[in-house]
Structure formats: C-alpha cells, structure tokens
Design an enzyme around this catalytic site. Structure first.
Site, PDB file in Angstrom:
ATOM      1  CG  ASP A  27      -2.064  -1.010   1.029  1.00  0.00           C
ATOM      2  OD1 ASP A  27      -2.510  -1.189  -0.109  1.00  0.00           O
ATOM      3  OD2 ASP A  27      -2.484  -1.615   2.031  1.00  0.00           O
TER       4      ASP A  27
ATOM      5  CG  ASP B 191      -7.068  -4.372  -3.556  1.00  0.00           C
ATOM      6  OD1 ASP B 191      -7.370  -5.432  -4.119  1.00  0.00           O
ATOM      7  OD2 ASP B 191      -7.652  -3.943  -2.557  1.00  0.00           O
TER       8      ASP B 191
END
Ligand code: GLY
Length: 400
Positions: free
Chosen positions: A119, A187
């Site tokens: 992330d 993602d």
C-alpha cells in the site's frame, strides 16, 4: 482574500448540493469543487480538535455514528485526504489548500521508517506524488520541500515496493498477514504507478503480466486474491472483501480497470506499444463486461452479485478508469465509456451521494463500502471515494 474565496465557495453550496437544471459537466465540476473546499477545511478543523500530543498525525478514515473515525499513517488510506487537498489546490490555486496539503502530507514521510507493505504506492502517490505533480512551485511560495527531496521520498517508497517482488513468481507480495504463502490482491495494480514513475518499471510490468495471467476469469472479471507458492505455482484464487470467491467484487473490478488503463497509458507514453496494447486489452475486456452491468444511475453495488449496498468508491474509481481508457483511444473513442463515466459522476454529484456542506465529517461522498464480509465500513463515507471522484472530474473532457 482567502477567507472571501472560501466564503464564496460556502455561499455557492449554501443552497445545498442540488444541481441546477440542465447543469453542464463544467458547472458540475465547479459545484463539486466548491463543496470540496468547504468540506476539506471543515475536516481539517475536526482533525485539529481531535489531535493532541499523544495523538499526532491522525488521518481521516470514515464517519460513523456522527463521529469522524481516524487512523494512524500506516493505514493504507493515509494519503487520500492530503491527495484531496492537493487536487483542490490544483483546481483553485488557493494557497490555503497548499498549506493544508503540505501539513497533511509531511507526516507521511515517516512511513519510510516503518515496515511498509504494497500500500506504500497508494499512500505516497496520492500525497507526495500529487505534491510533485500539482504544486506549482510558485517562487513566491516558500518551498517547504524542494522538488528533488519530494522525488527522493517517492523513489525510496518505490524501492520499498520493489523489494517485495519475488522473481520466481513474477509478482509483488501484497500482505504480510493472514494464512497465505504469498498473497497478491488485485488492488496491487494501483500501486504499480509508483514504480512506473519513480522506480523499477520492469518489476511493475512483470507484476501486471503475471496478474493478467492468473487473476482473470474467462469473462474478463478478476478474483480478489491469488495465493502463490514460492516457485510461482498458483495455490488458490478467492475473495476476501467480495461476496463469494466466484463473484465480482465491485472495487476489485474497479482497481483492475483503472490499474490496467493506467499501465496502458504509461506504456503508450513511453512508446512501448506491444505492452500498451496488451494492458489495454485486459482493461477493455473488463470494460465490456462492466458497462452493461452498471445500474442505470451508474454507481455499482458493492459486489456485482448483490443488490443491497451501493459503493460510491467503486463508482468513482470505475469512472476514472473509463476516462483513462478514453484518453488512450483518443480520437478513436466511441463515447460509450465516456457516457457511462458521466452517468456515474452525475449520480455521485447528486444529493443522494454528495454531502451537504459541514456534514458527513467533512467527507464529500456518502455510501461507500469498505469490507462488508467483515461487517466493517458498510455504507459510510471513505477517503478514497472522495479522492477518485475529484480525480475523475479532472480527467473528464469538458470541451466535448
Ligand atoms: N485496497 C483495499 C480496498 O480496496 O479495500
């Protein structure tokens, strides 16, 4: 003067979030950004009240039961509020928003001293990445961080992301937690932008090629998570945040659409047309699946197999992906994706989704879904919905 501008923005939205009849997309953009200015300042004031010596650097996360819920900088969404502020600054050139953006971006540099995961791409590209691209580096403004230092932070973040690449499998590891050997979630396609702009492009390309092979179904939709053995053998494919392993989790499809459209554009810009076409092919196959399945107002339910909760975040990301695909096609675009993106943006800008000023914890949009199977963040505002909504509004081609 600044106060006057903000008051004007407040006045512009004081009559609520209702769109005037026959509102053009340019008027809609102006109305939403006026609303965003008020909300962003309001959110900063809420965060200021909540902060304290023992609670530094709180980041907005959602708004539940009348309260702003915050996180520390390690939460994957910590860059999105700074990113909203940078986008408002890019739109208005009002230096109040530059100051607020800098204030909420700087604490994220500390991430480089933490244990990071995939992330880091989301966290740094929406904050420092936006700073690098949007800041006008106005000589009248003090350079809080020189551009080279901002670039250095992004390059360090990209190196941390690349260090998670397993060459024998050809993918970047997503999570360090959980029961999997080497989990990769769809993602992660979004985090590749950090590598494409500030790091090892070959690692990003290899990840996208391996994901293309293993994450996608025959119909063009994708799984959420693929678990790899160290030699690259696929051990399993499943969902974590979607309804079922074989269903299409809406935000997962949104990440895939936007991620491959972004990769196609980057390769096209670099003149790598083979790779550009390959990535474009993945995105368009998914686009063909998505367009007829979006509800009439354009905003998807949180999973394409469900009809209970809408997910504004997925809608905003899909709109951005469709607009990137349109950019890729240029004059050859047939307008189908553009019309769907417009539908989504008009719905998100309607009172059903767009919050009244100084409500909703300072978030722009209502009705997103974070992790429904975990009963977490269901039908709440989320920072990334706001971030990608504003971005899609800046990608929209107003001259047409
Ligand atoms: N990247 C986490 C999510 O989409 O919820």
């Amino acid at each position: 003067m600044r106060r006057l501008l903000l008051l004007a923005a407040l006045a512009a939205v004081a009559c609520g979030t209702r769109a005037p009849k026959e509102e053009t997309m340019a008027q809609l953009r102006e109305r939403v950004f006026a609303n965003a200015q008020v909300q962003a300042v309001y959110m900063d004031s809420l965060l200021t009240v909540m902060a304290g010596p023992d609670r530094p650097s709180r980041c907005p996360r959602n708004f539940q039961d009348g309260k702003l819920v915050t996180s520390d900088i390690d939460w994957w969404c910590s860059g999105f509020y700074p990113g909203v502020l940078w986008q408002i600054y890019g739109e208005t050139a009002d230096t109040l928003f530059r100051q607020l953006a800098v204030k909420h971006t700087l604490p994220l540099a500390e991430l480089l001293n933490h244990k990071t995961d995939h992330d880091i791409g989301f966290q740094l590209m929406s904050s420092f990445g936006r700073w690098f691209v949007i800041d006008f580096f106005d000589p009248r403004e003090e350079d809080v961080l020189p551009p080279l230092e901002i670039k250095g932070i992004l390059e360090k973040g990209a190196a941390a992301l690349a260090s998670r690449f397993l060459p024998t499998a050809g993918v970047i590891r997503s999570w360090d937690h959980g029961k999997w050997n080497f989990p990769v979630i769809i993602d992660n396609m979004m985090n590749l932008e950090l590598l494409m702009d500030f790091g090892d492009r070959e690692v990003a390309e290899k990840h996208a090629l391996t994901t293309m092979k293993n994450h996608f179904r025959e119909d063009g939709t994708c799984y959420h998570l693929v678990n790899y053995a160290d030699d690259g053998t696929v051990l399993g494919k499943q969902t974590v945040q979607g309804f079922a392993d074989e269903s299409a989790w809406a935000r997962g499809q949104a990440w895939a659409l936007y991620g491959y459209a972004m990769m196609a554009l980057k390769e096209k810009e670099a003149g790598n047309m083979d790779l550009a076409d390959t990535f474009y092919g993945v995105a368009t196959k998914l686009e063909d699946w998505l367009l007829p399945r979006l509800p009439e107002d354009g905003v998807p339910f949180w999973d394409f197999s469900q009809t209970d909760y809408r997910d504004a975040s997925a809608g905003a990301i899909i709109a951005g992906g469709l607009l990137k695909l349109r950019q890729y096609r240029g004059a050859k675009d047939d307008g189908k994706g553009l019309r769907a993106a417009e539908r989504i943006l008009r719905t998100l800008a309607s009172p059903e989704y767009l919050a009244e000023p100084r409500t909703n914890g300072g978030f722009l949009l209502k009705h997103s879904v974070g992790h429904l199977p975990n009963k977490s963040e269901v039908d709440v505002p989320l920072t990334y919905a706001d971030y990608y909504f504003l971005e899609a509004l800046t990608l929209y081609p107003y001259a047409e």
